[in-house]
Design an enzyme around this catalytic site. Structure first.
Site, PDB file in Angstrom:
ATOM      1  N   ASN A 209      -0.599   5.870  -2.080  1.00  0.00           N
ATOM      2  CA  ASN A 209      -1.351   6.108  -0.844  1.00  0.00           C
ATOM      3  C   ASN A 209      -0.992   7.524  -0.408  1.00  0.00           C
ATOM      4  OD1 ASN A 209      -2.513   6.157   1.679  1.00  0.00           O
ATOM      5  ND2 ASN A 209      -0.920   4.908   2.653  1.00  0.00           N
TER       6      ASN A 209
ATOM      7  N   LYS B   6      -2.187   9.236   1.966  1.00  0.00           N
ATOM      8  CA  LYS B   6      -2.334   9.472   3.415  1.00  0.00           C
ATOM      9  C   LYS B   6      -3.135  10.753   3.650  1.00  0.00           C
ATOM     10  CE  LYS B   6       2.104   7.229   3.893  1.00  0.00           C
ATOM     11  NZ  LYS B   6       2.961   6.589   4.854  1.00  0.00           N
TER      12      LYS B   6
ATOM     13  N   HIS C 164      -3.795  -0.639   6.865  1.00  0.00           N
ATOM     14  CA  HIS C 164      -2.502   0.045   6.774  1.00  0.00           C
ATOM     15  C   HIS C 164      -1.903   0.153   8.182  1.00  0.00           C
ATOM     16  CE1 HIS C 164       0.497   3.162   6.117  1.00  0.00           C
ATOM     17  NE2 HIS C 164       0.446   2.828   4.843  1.00  0.00           N
TER      18      HIS C 164
ATOM     19  N   GLU D 205      -0.500   2.453   9.661  1.00  0.00           N
ATOM     20  CA  GLU D 205      -0.817   3.688  10.401  1.00  0.00           C
ATOM     21  C   GLU D 205      -2.200   3.582  11.041  1.00  0.00           C
ATOM     22  OE1 GLU D 205       0.081   6.401   7.210  1.00  0.00           O
ATOM     23  OE2 GLU D 205       2.191   5.843   7.396  1.00  0.00           O
TER      24      GLU D 205
ATOM     25  N   GLU E 197       4.175  -4.569   3.756  1.00  0.00           N
ATOM     26  CA  GLU E 197       4.743  -3.285   4.152  1.00  0.00           C
ATOM     27  C   GLU E 197       5.444  -3.411   5.505  1.00  0.00           C
ATOM     28  OE1 GLU E 197       2.836   0.112   1.821  1.00  0.00           O
ATOM     29  OE2 GLU E 197       1.865   0.013   3.768  1.00  0.00           O
TER      30      GLU E 197
ATOM     31  N   GLY F 243       7.729   5.389   5.291  1.00  0.00           N
ATOM     32  CA  GLY F 243       7.953   6.816   5.546  1.00  0.00           C
ATOM     33  C   GLY F 243       9.275   7.105   6.233  1.00  0.00           C
TER      34      GLY F 243
ATOM     35  N   SER G 125       8.900   3.040   1.513  1.00  0.00           N
ATOM     36  CA  SER G 125       9.939   3.895   0.927  1.00  0.00           C
ATOM     37  C   SER G 125      10.360   3.447  -0.474  1.00  0.00           C
ATOM     38  CB  SER G 125      11.156   4.006   1.853  1.00  0.00           C
ATOM     39  OG  SER G 125      10.762   4.564   3.102  1.00  0.00           O
TER      40      SER G 125
HETATM   41  C1  PEP Z   1       2.608   3.647   2.600  1.00  0.00           C
HETATM   42  O1  PEP Z   1       2.085   4.621   3.135  1.00  0.00           O
HETATM   43  O2  PEP Z   1       1.951   2.641   2.384  1.00  0.00           O
HETATM   44  C2  PEP Z   1       4.032   3.724   2.256  1.00  0.00           C
HETATM   45  C3  PEP Z   1       4.617   2.673   1.755  1.00  0.00           C
HETATM   46  O3  PEP Z   1       4.643   4.923   2.500  1.00  0.00           O
HETATM   47  P1  PEP Z   1       6.115   5.352   1.998  1.00  0.00           P
HETATM   48  O4  PEP Z   1       6.226   4.979   0.550  1.00  0.00           O
HETATM   49  O5  PEP Z   1       6.147   6.839   2.211  1.00  0.00           O
HETATM   50  O6  PEP Z   1       7.090   4.620   2.848  1.00  0.00           O
END
Ligand code: PEP
Length: 255
Positions: A13, A15, A98, A100, A170, A176, A216
């Site tokens: 992803n 972003k 997501h 975000e 998630e 992040g 992460s």
């Molecule tokens: C994501 O954006 O779905 C995500 C898991 O980000 P990150 O791996 O940076 O935590």
């Protein structure tokens, strides 16, 4: 549950990162590194990068996805992109819900359900994101929360269409932040989600569904997270912006 019954999927992803030119460069660097993958490899990219990403990934095992879509086919929705537009471009996957989008763009479980339903209707595969805030984990309501998110998102979705849904667990506190869930925490919640899918549909659908962990995940911790029986892949943010790191995660999922 039998992990071998379902496809492992590593999805990036991006972003709001990478211009079309940078997308071409990154995919060109990734292609040789992931070409022997024994899992599905997907890159979900910003809308403006889709054309470049499709061209750069042509003839490779990398499939392209979008990061969101609207629930209507067309109309007065300034700034939005519809599933039919994505489909016509050649997009195969779309991330829906997501955290975000939920956090910054007023996405709710109800609009997640509408977007997911619309995307499935166009034949897109949906990566549905669910997960709790740190505060909700501390309140001990992770299970209720992810079950509710899963049930509302899949409301009205047929058993047949559910086969085109991938769920990404998630935990919002891990996205992040560099704070990864432990592999046991990831396993526990992925299993809760799988049981919930079995309740909504049946064991066959639940056993066949790819459930990813995201938050992460990186080149160092992927092996351990992906070793868990109900963790069928990953949704990768930061580490999907680096060809080498992303390819190490793909290799971990290919074992
Ligand atoms: C994501 O954006 O779905 C995500 C898991 O980000 P990150 O791996 O940076 O935590």
């Amino acid at each position: 549950m039998n992990k071998a019954k379902r496809a492992a999927i590593i999805a990036g992803n991006w972003k709001m990162n990478k211009t079309p030119k940078e997308a071409t460069e990154l995919i060109t660097a990734m292609k040789p590194l992931v070409k022997d993958a024994d899992c599905k490899v997907v890159l979900c990219v910003p809308f403006v990068d889709i054309d470049a990403a499709l061209k750069a990934s042509e003839g490779s095992n990398i499939e392209i996805g979008a990061e969101n879509c609207h629930f209507e086919t067309s109309g007065a929705f300034t700034g939005e992109i519809s599933p039919v537009m994505l489909k016509e471009m050649g997009v195969k996957y779309v991330i829906i819900g997501h955290s975000e989008r939920r956090q910054y763009f007023a996405e709710t479980d109800v609009t997640v359900n509408k977007r997911l339903t619309a995307a499935l209707k166009e034949g897109l595969k949906v990566i549905l994101c669910v997960g709790e805030l740190l505060e909700q984990r501390e309140q001990g309501i992770t299970e209720e929360l992810v079950r509710m998110q899963t049930k509302i998102a899949l409301g009205g979705v047929s058993k047949e269409d559910a086969k085109n849904v991938i769920i990404a667990y998630e935990p919002v506190w891990a996205i992040g932040t560099g704070k990864t869930a432990t592999s046991d925490q990831a396993q526990e919640v992925c299993k809760i989600i799988r049981n919930c899918v079995a309740e909504i549909y049946d064991n066959d659908v639940a056993e066949g569904m790819t459930i990813q962990y995201g938050g992460s995940m990186n080149a160092k911790n992927a092996d351990e997270l992906l070793s868990k029986v109900d963790v069928d892949g990953g949704l990768i943010g930061g580490a999907s912006l680096k060809a080498e790191d992303f390819s190490i995660i793909v290799k971990a999922a290919s074992k």
